[in-house]
Scaffold this motif. Sequence first.
Motif, PDB file in Angstrom:
ATOM      1  N   MET A 122       0.963  -1.235  -0.038  1.00 11.97           N
ATOM      2  CA  MET A 122      -0.184   0.068   0.113  1.00 11.97           C
ATOM      3  C   MET A 122       0.969   1.377   0.016  1.00 11.97           C
ATOM      4  SD  MET A 122      -2.767   0.998   2.882  1.00 11.97           S
ATOM      5  CE  MET A 122      -3.558   2.811   2.682  1.00 11.97           C
ATOM      6  N   GLN A 123       0.783   2.285  -0.959  1.00 14.53           N
ATOM      7  CA  GLN A 123       1.350   3.340  -1.019  1.00 14.53           C
ATOM      8  C   GLN A 123       0.880   4.367  -0.279  1.00 14.53           C
ATOM      9  OE1 GLN A 123       1.370   4.481  -5.111  1.00 14.53           O
ATOM     10  NE2 GLN A 123       2.646   3.197  -5.754  1.00 14.53           N
ATOM     11  N   ARG A 124       1.832   5.026   0.474  1.00 11.79           N
ATOM     12  CA  ARG A 124       1.359   5.999   1.518  1.00 11.79           C
ATOM     13  C   ARG A 124       2.161   7.201   1.206  1.00 11.79           C
ATOM     14  NH1 ARG A 124       1.864   3.935   7.489  1.00 11.79           N
ATOM     15  NH2 ARG A 124       0.370   5.806   7.981  1.00 11.79           N
ATOM     16  N   SER A 125       1.522   8.372   1.477  1.00 11.38           N
ATOM     17  CA  SER A 125       1.956   9.850   1.076  1.00 11.38           C
ATOM     18  C   SER A 125       2.751  10.464   2.166  1.00 11.38           C
ATOM     19  CB  SER A 125       0.865  10.612   0.534  1.00 11.38           C
ATOM     20  OG  SER A 125       1.187  11.917   0.576  1.00 11.38           O
ATOM     21  N   ILE A 126       3.908  10.794   1.937  1.00  8.39           N
ATOM     22  CA  ILE A 126       4.850  11.392   2.957  1.00  8.39           C
ATOM     23  C   ILE A 126       4.118  12.603   3.469  1.00  8.39           C
ATOM     24  CG2 ILE A 126       7.041  12.347   3.552  1.00  8.39           C
ATOM     25  CD1 ILE A 126       8.177  10.469   1.536  1.00  8.39           C
ATOM     26  N   ARG A 127       3.457  13.280   2.516  1.00  6.76           N
ATOM     27  CA  ARG A 127       3.017  14.532   2.832  1.00  6.76           C
ATOM     28  C   ARG A 127       1.586  14.298   3.919  1.00  6.76           C
ATOM     29  NH1 ARG A 127      -0.206  19.149  -1.175  1.00  6.76           N
ATOM     30  NH2 ARG A 127      -1.081  20.350   0.616  1.00  6.76           N
ATOM     31  N   LYS A 128       0.843  13.340   3.406  1.00  7.53           N
ATOM     32  CA  LYS A 128      -0.413  12.714   4.328  1.00  7.53           C
ATOM     33  C   LYS A 128      -0.036  12.560   5.899  1.00  7.53           C
ATOM     34  CE  LYS A 128      -4.411  10.252   4.015  1.00  7.53           C
ATOM     35  NZ  LYS A 128      -5.151   9.150   3.587  1.00  7.53           N
ATOM     36  N   ARG A 129       1.155  11.639   5.801  1.00 10.67           N
ATOM     37  CA  ARG A 129       1.458  11.221   7.210  1.00 10.67           C
ATOM     38  C   ARG A 129       2.358  12.309   7.678  1.00 10.67           C
ATOM     39  NH1 ARG A 129       5.870   6.518   6.128  1.00 10.67           N
ATOM     40  NH2 ARG A 129       6.002   6.846   8.430  1.00 10.67           N
ATOM     41  N   PHE A 130       2.721  13.356   7.443  1.00 11.20           N
ATOM     42  CA  PHE A 130       3.310  14.569   7.982  1.00 11.20           C
ATOM     43  C   PHE A 130       2.219  15.088   8.443  1.00 11.20           C
ATOM     44  CE2 PHE A 130       4.696  18.879   7.964  1.00 11.20           C
ATOM     45  CZ  PHE A 130       5.576  18.911   8.941  1.00 11.20           C
ATOM     46  N   PHE A 131       1.222  15.512   7.495  1.00 20.59           N
ATOM     47  CA  PHE A 131       0.116  16.102   7.929  1.00 20.59           C
ATOM     48  C   PHE A 131      -0.649  15.827   9.127  1.00 20.59           C
ATOM     49  CE2 PHE A 131      -4.355  17.193   7.323  1.00 20.59           C
ATOM     50  CZ  PHE A 131      -4.336  18.453   7.213  1.00 20.59           C
ATOM     51  N   ILE A 132      -0.726  14.335   8.902  1.00 22.62           N
ATOM     52  CA  ILE A 132      -1.580  13.846   9.961  1.00 22.62           C
ATOM     53  C   ILE A 132      -0.898  14.010  11.433  1.00 22.62           C
ATOM     54  CG2 ILE A 132      -2.709  11.712  10.945  1.00 22.62           C
ATOM     55  CD1 ILE A 132      -3.364  10.952   8.167  1.00 22.62           C
ATOM     56  N   GLN A 133       0.584  13.497  11.290  1.00 25.85           N
ATOM     57  CA  GLN A 133       1.167  13.497  12.495  1.00 25.85           C
ATOM     58  C   GLN A 133       1.259  14.969  13.203  1.00 25.85           C
ATOM     59  OE1 GLN A 133       4.975  11.660  11.540  1.00 25.85           O
ATOM     60  NE2 GLN A 133       4.019   9.764  11.344  1.00 25.85           N
ATOM     61  N   LEU A 134       1.402  15.849  12.424  1.00 28.19           N
ATOM     62  CA  LEU A 134       1.584  17.290  12.888  1.00 28.19           C
ATOM     63  C   LEU A 134       0.346  17.853  13.557  1.00 28.19           C
ATOM     64  CD1 LEU A 134       3.223  19.902  13.123  1.00 28.19           C
ATOM     65  CD2 LEU A 134       2.359  20.747  10.810  1.00 28.19           C
ATOM     66  N   ILE A 135      -0.802  17.532  12.980  1.00 26.75           N
ATOM     67  CA  ILE A 135      -2.294  17.636  13.566  1.00 26.75           C
ATOM     68  C   ILE A 135      -2.449  17.081  14.985  1.00 26.75           C
ATOM     69  CG2 ILE A 135      -4.717  17.603  13.145  1.00 26.75           C
ATOM     70  CD1 ILE A 135      -4.262  18.048  10.593  1.00 26.75           C
TER      71      ILE A 135
END
Length: 430
Positions: free
Chosen positions: A1-14
């Motif tokens: 499953m491909q995961r977006s670095i931007r999405k992961r960073f976005f969720i972790q930051l929030i």
Amino acid sequence: MQRSIRKRFFIQLIFASASLILIFTSFAYLYIEKSIYDEKRDELIKFAQNIASYKSLYDATVTNPDTFLGLSVELVNLKQQLDYVHMYEKTTKNRTYLTIIYPFKIHDLSYLKITRDITPTKQLLNNILNSIFIINTVGFILIILYAIALSKMLIAPVTTLSNRLSNMNEHLMQTIKIEELPKEFEPLGNTLNHLINRLQNFVKYQKELFIGTAHELKTPLAVIKLKNQVTLLKKRTPEEYVEALKTTNKAVDDMNHIVSNILNIGRQEGAQLEKPTEVDIIAVLREKANDFKLLAENEGKQLIMSFKPDLFMATLQVSLLNQIVQNFLQNALKFTPKDKRVYISSYLNDEGLVIEVLDEGCGIDDSVDLFAPFKRQGNKSGVGLGLFLAKSAADAIGGKIELKNRGDGVSGTKASLTIISKLCCPLHFK
């Protein structure tokens, strides 16, 4: 499953920021609530102490009459003795009361029951809690907006690099300007520039290889055809036919030699796919030099070795390293006259390990790119693919190859290979 670095960073930051705000505001509210309740408790205890000591509430040193509003005092008898001050909160008909039980006459189980209406205080705490909730909601929205902006800013260099690379082709390749990238992306930019330079050299030399191959194969074919045409013009003697066949065979041998060298290019590309192994480069150099030392003595030449340090471990394709060193030594012995010397050495510098081969031959023309395919110099035989293959092998192991005239006042050529620590696998030396 491909995961977006931007999405992961976005969720972790929030998540991290929201958790931090929630924890901070929770502690802040609990601190405010405890401070207010402690103040009310101390106030009721003072009233109780004053009553127990002076039997009068109005003897207390209180200057604000509003302090006594909503205050009620009772004398109660309990069935069991309490050795401590007991306080509890009770809500009745939307009103909140804070009650304290304070010892008055312990021997007959008499206690002061002081009750105070703290509804305004409770409403104040509710207002504070609502304000904190509103502030957290607004802060959470601001965190989302900040996370979106920050994630876009962080991937902006990656997007720029991606756009730059997507617009490149084999005819238009330009290196990336490192000074325009953030400091954290400089290693990535250097790696991409190294790859771009390799691609540029590959495209350049492939074109020259195709042109050179066609030219080199065309020459012996033309010789064969011309010799056969001349032979067929008239009847020849058996000796002349034999001479023609010898000429044809020599041209065929030249073609076979060219084809064999071209096949070596394919074999080298296969060697580049080999799994790198950890080896002692100094040991590899000693073994290869000892093999060529016997060959040099057989030709009346001398091979002198000097290797430093005593041990240098690296992870690379050994066959490619052997191919480079072998080409250096073959060329050095080929162009070095009889009774002369060839030197092979290694030493450390700021970039990594340098392998150097010096000969006492005729030198080279610095204006000619000898690493291009089918480039020959001097009066020795050869196809002109050796240095081309050595350059390709050096690029594959992350090294830097160089060929120039000696600068120590002796006629000859210096061939060197630098195994760069930053571009190669982890190196260990002593």
